[in-house]
Design a protein around this motif. Structure first.
Motif, mmCIF file in Angstrom:
data_model
loop_
_atom_site.group_PDB
_atom_site.id
_atom_site.type_symbol
_atom_site.label_atom_id
_atom_site.label_comp_id
_atom_site.label_asym_id
_atom_site.label_seq_id
_atom_site.Cartn_x
_atom_site.Cartn_y
_atom_site.Cartn_z
ATOM 1 N N LYS A 179 -10.914 -47.767 12.928
ATOM 2 C CA LYS A 179 -12.089 -47.836 12.071
ATOM 3 C C LYS A 179 -13.072 -46.715 12.421
ATOM 4 O O LYS A 179 -13.638 -46.060 11.541
ATOM 5 N N LYS A 180 -13.267 -46.474 13.735
ATOM 6 C CA LYS A 180 -14.154 -45.389 14.157
ATOM 7 C C LYS A 180 -13.631 -44.041 13.680
ATOM 8 O O LYS A 180 -14.389 -43.177 13.245
ATOM 9 N N THR A 181 -12.313 -43.867 13.762
ATOM 10 C CA THR A 181 -11.716 -42.615 13.296
ATOM 11 C C THR A 181 -11.965 -42.412 11.804
ATOM 12 O O THR A 181 -12.330 -41.319 11.354
ATOM 13 N N MET A 182 -11.780 -43.468 11.033
ATOM 14 C CA MET A 182 -11.981 -43.374 9.580
ATOM 15 C C MET A 182 -13.443 -43.112 9.235
ATOM 16 O O MET A 182 -13.750 -42.377 8.298
ATOM 17 N N GLU A 183 -14.367 -43.712 10.003
ATOM 18 C CA GLU A 183 -15.787 -43.554 9.715
ATOM 19 C C GLU A 183 -16.351 -42.235 10.239
ATOM 20 O O GLU A 183 -17.173 -41.593 9.589
ATOM 21 N N GLU A 184 -15.914 -41.834 11.441
ATOM 22 C CA GLU A 184 -16.492 -40.655 12.085
ATOM 23 C C GLU A 184 -15.654 -39.398 11.901
ATOM 24 O O GLU A 184 -16.096 -38.295 12.227
ATOM 25 N N GLY A 185 -14.429 -39.569 11.419
ATOM 26 C CA GLY A 185 -13.580 -38.409 11.161
ATOM 27 C C GLY A 185 -13.081 -37.708 12.403
ATOM 28 O O GLY A 185 -12.749 -36.526 12.372
ATOM 29 N N LYS A 186 -13.002 -38.415 13.527
ATOM 30 C CA LYS A 186 -12.506 -37.780 14.756
ATOM 31 C C LYS A 186 -11.499 -38.695 15.437
ATOM 32 O O LYS A 186 -11.571 -39.922 15.316
ATOM 33 N N PRO A 187 -10.531 -38.121 16.143
ATOM 34 C CA PRO A 187 -9.511 -38.943 16.805
ATOM 35 C C PRO A 187 -10.041 -39.618 18.065
ATOM 36 O O PRO A 187 -11.024 -39.174 18.656
ATOM 37 N N PHE A 188 -9.377 -40.691 18.474
ATOM 38 C CA PHE A 188 -9.650 -41.358 19.748
ATOM 39 C C PHE A 188 -8.334 -41.440 20.513
ATOM 40 O O PHE A 188 -7.304 -41.833 19.963
ATOM 41 N N ILE A 189 -8.384 -41.063 21.776
ATOM 42 C CA ILE A 189 -7.176 -40.966 22.577
ATOM 43 C C ILE A 189 -7.160 -42.047 23.657
ATOM 44 O O ILE A 189 -8.141 -42.256 24.362
ATOM 45 N N SER A 190 -6.026 -42.724 23.782
ATOM 46 C CA SER A 190 -5.758 -43.661 24.879
ATOM 47 C C SER A 190 -6.850 -44.707 25.081
ATOM 48 O O SER A 190 -7.455 -44.803 26.141
ATOM 49 N N THR A 191 -7.117 -45.455 24.039
ATOM 50 C CA THR A 191 -8.038 -46.584 24.143
ATOM 51 C C THR A 191 -7.257 -47.811 24.615
ATOM 52 O O THR A 191 -6.243 -48.158 24.034
ATOM 53 N N SER A 192 -7.716 -48.454 25.677
ATOM 54 C CA SER A 192 -7.019 -49.628 26.215
ATOM 55 C C SER A 192 -7.357 -50.857 25.379
ATOM 56 O O SER A 192 -8.507 -51.076 25.024
ATOM 57 N N ALA A 193 -6.348 -51.659 25.095
ATOM 58 C CA ALA A 193 -6.562 -52.876 24.310
ATOM 59 C C ALA A 193 -5.355 -53.787 24.510
ATOM 60 O O ALA A 193 -4.501 -53.535 25.364
ATOM 61 N N TYR A 194 -5.282 -54.831 23.716
ATOM 62 C CA TYR A 194 -4.079 -55.665 23.695
ATOM 63 C C TYR A 194 -3.857 -56.145 22.273
ATOM 64 O O TYR A 194 -4.773 -56.163 21.450
ATOM 65 N N ILE A 195 -2.611 -56.510 21.982
ATOM 66 C CA ILE A 195 -2.271 -57.099 20.688
ATOM 67 C C ILE A 195 -1.574 -58.431 20.947
ATOM 68 O O ILE A 195 -1.089 -58.683 22.054
ATOM 69 N N ILE A 196 -1.546 -59.288 19.936
ATOM 70 C CA ILE A 196 -0.808 -60.551 20.008
ATOM 71 C C ILE A 196 0.456 -60.392 19.174
ATOM 72 O O ILE A 196 0.372 -60.126 17.969
ATOM 73 N N ASN A 197 1.629 -60.508 19.818
ATOM 74 C CA ASN A 197 2.865 -60.284 19.069
ATOM 75 C C ASN A 197 3.284 -61.528 18.289
ATOM 76 O O ASN A 197 2.570 -62.541 18.272
ATOM 77 N N ALA A 198 4.456 -61.463 17.665
ATOM 78 C CA ALA A 198 4.920 -62.563 16.810
ATOM 79 C C ALA A 198 5.139 -63.850 17.598
ATOM 80 O O ALA A 198 5.068 -64.950 17.037
ATOM 81 N N ASP A 199 5.403 -63.737 18.918
ATOM 82 C CA ASP A 199 5.600 -64.915 19.769
ATOM 83 C C ASP A 199 4.290 -65.394 20.387
ATOM 84 O O ASP A 199 4.297 -66.188 21.331
ATOM 85 N N LYS A 200 3.166 -64.867 19.888
ATOM 86 C CA LYS A 200 1.823 -65.218 20.361
ATOM 87 C C LYS A 200 1.612 -64.829 21.828
ATOM 88 O O LYS A 200 0.830 -65.451 22.547
ATOM 89 N N LYS A 201 2.301 -63.788 22.243
ATOM 90 C CA LYS A 201 2.163 -63.284 23.609
ATOM 91 C C LYS A 201 1.236 -62.076 23.602
ATOM 92 O O LYS A 201 1.296 -61.232 22.695
ATOM 93 N N LYS A 202 0.344 -61.998 24.595
ATOM 94 C CA LYS A 202 -0.594 -60.886 24.682
ATOM 95 C C LYS A 202 0.133 -59.660 25.264
ATOM 96 O O LYS A 202 0.710 -59.720 26.341
ATOM 97 N N ILE A 203 0.093 -58.552 24.541
ATOM 98 C CA ILE A 203 0.759 -57.317 24.967
ATOM 99 C C ILE A 203 -0.304 -56.249 25.253
ATOM 100 O O ILE A 203 -1.035 -55.840 24.345
#
Length: 447
Positions: A74-98
């Motif tokens: 969203k920041k990239t789309m709004e500010e027009g600049k790339p972001f590199i190596s932002t740490s985060a997590y996602i929840i996969n199909a098995d509801k496991k935090k990745i």
């Protein structure tokens, strides 16, 4: 692509083939935040097929902590600049935090016009597991340390926890005495029962006794009904008496009775009540000296000093600073919803050069101060309190005396080797800190 054709059919097939060979997950979105491409690695990491992902909003597929308020794409789309190596997590199909790191940039068509965004992400599950395995070697409960003094305590902590003997924890203010007491409780057979901490230095005798022993109706003016004390509420558990060295001789007599007879009398009461608690006491004073000076009862001292643990100050365990910083950053990221990734080398050097009179608590407060000024990325010296943000520079006067030159080099090497921490440098040279200061001044070395 889904909505906008950037390449011809052959070029598009080639591009899909290339993306499917990449080990990082890659997906693209249009301006409606709908997924327009989804490579094979993205399918493997999320457990969601390309067919399921295509055309859906990205937050429906990824369910990341970034989606809530700090989306890099969203920041990239709004500010027009790339972001590199932002740490985060996602929840996969098995509801496991990745755990992942993500990089984002704008998606351009053949004419250079922006038509959406692209994000690549890397699965860090293996790295995180290895990090946790490594961290577990340096951690007991909520205490982390790699220092030999603390590791010695870690080694005997299970045996201490198995015992019901009283424990005395000594250490300067801010060294983590309550954390150590909680660790002992949580590792013991009493862990399902209450852990109650009382700061003895904060209450006068009457309030302290009523807090611990409780009182009966009519014991004093406002005692309109019976009130159980903490000893009653903690039955079967642990009571932590912090700053016990600041209590009065009268209270010490009452505590001695509890430890000797396992019973106490509530204020205003007649009958004695039995108690089944473990006492862990703590002090920032030297109780042996207090006993010698008749400021603390000798018989109580020996009752609470069955097992004694001495926690070293932070200046004597500087190797723990990176571990502690990582712990505090992770805790504050969770509490404040930020994504601070760490500290830079200049900040670490400033920490290693500081004596930390407030110990671990002071370090935690410094990191919290930095969080106020740093919104994302890396903590730098400009985010630190004023007394720490000065750049460290070593200078020395020119000296033609070969002996003094050798001494100067020896001291500068020791300071550099110990990240400019003067206590550590003095220890490595086998001299007292005050001796090191005198030699620094005599040799004209400027810190």
């Amino acid at each position: 692509m889904h909505n906008n054709k950037i390449f011809g059919p052959l070029e598009e097939d080639a591009m899909k083939g290339i993306l499917d060979c990449i080990s990082d997950g890659v997906f693209t979105i249009d301006y409606n935040w709908q997924i327009t491409s989804f490579n094979r690695a993205a399918e493997e990491i999320t457990g969601i097929s390309k067919k399921e992902a295509m055309g859906r909003h990205c937050w429906e597929v990824f369910r990341s902590n970034m989606c809530e308020e700090d989306c890099a794409l969203k920041k990239t789309m709004e500010e027009g600049k790339p972001f590199i190596s932002t740490s985060a997590y996602i929840i996969n199909a098995d509801k496991k935090k990745i755990p992942i790191t993500a990089s984002t940039s704008l998606l351009l068509d053949g004419k250079g016009d922006v038509i959406g965004g692209v994000e690549s992400f890397r699965d860090h599950s293996l790295v995180e597991e290895l990090r946790k395995e490594l961290s577990s070697n340096f951690q007991v409960e909520d205490i982390v340390s790699n220092s030999s003094a603390m590791r010695s305590i870690f080694n005997i902590l299970p045996q201490i926890a198995d015992s019901d003997s009283s424990v005395l924890i000594e250490g300067e203010t801010g060294t983590g005495k309550e954390l150590m007491a909680r660790a002992i409780h949580n590792m013991s057979h009493r862990k399902e029962k209450p852990f109650i901490a009382i700061n003895c230095g904060a209450l006068p005798d009457t309030l302290l006794e009523s807090e611990l022993f409780g009182y009966k109706k009519g014991a004093f003016t406002n005692a309109v009904k019976d009130k159980p004390g903490q000893f009653s509420l903690a039955d079967g558990g642990t009571v932590f008496l912090d700053e016990i060295g600041e209590t009065s001789p009268a209270f010490q007599v009452s505590m001695l009775r509890v430890l000797q007879e396992h019973e106490y009398t509530p204020l205003g009461g007649i009958a004695k009540e039995k108690t089944n608690i473990r006492i862990i006491a703590a002090t920032n004073l030297n109780l042996a000296d207090q006993v010698e000076n008749n400021q603390f009862r000798q018989d109580l001292y020996y009752r609470i000093n069955v097992i004694r643990l001495t926690l070293p100050p932070l200046r004597q365990r500087m190797e723990d600073i990176p571990l502690l910083v990582e712990r505090f950053i992770a805790k504050l990221n969770l509490r404040q919803g930020k994504l601070i990734q760490g500290i830079n080398q200049n900040v670490l050097s400033s920490f290693m050069a500081h004596d930390f009179p407030g110990n671990i608590r002071e370090l935690e407060n410094i990191i919290e101060h930095a969080f106020v000024l740093c919104s994302e990325g890396i903590i730098t010296p400009q985010h630190l309190p004023g007394f720490l943000s000065q750049t460290i520079d070593l200078k020395c006067e020119q000296n033609d005396d070969p002996v003094k030159s050798a001494q100067t080099k020896l001291i500068i090497d020791a300071l550099t080797r110990n990240n400019y921490n003067r206590n550590a440098a003095a220890r490595s040279l086998g001299i007292h800190k005050s001796t090191l200061f005198r030699r620094i001044k005599k040799l004209g070395i400027t810190l």
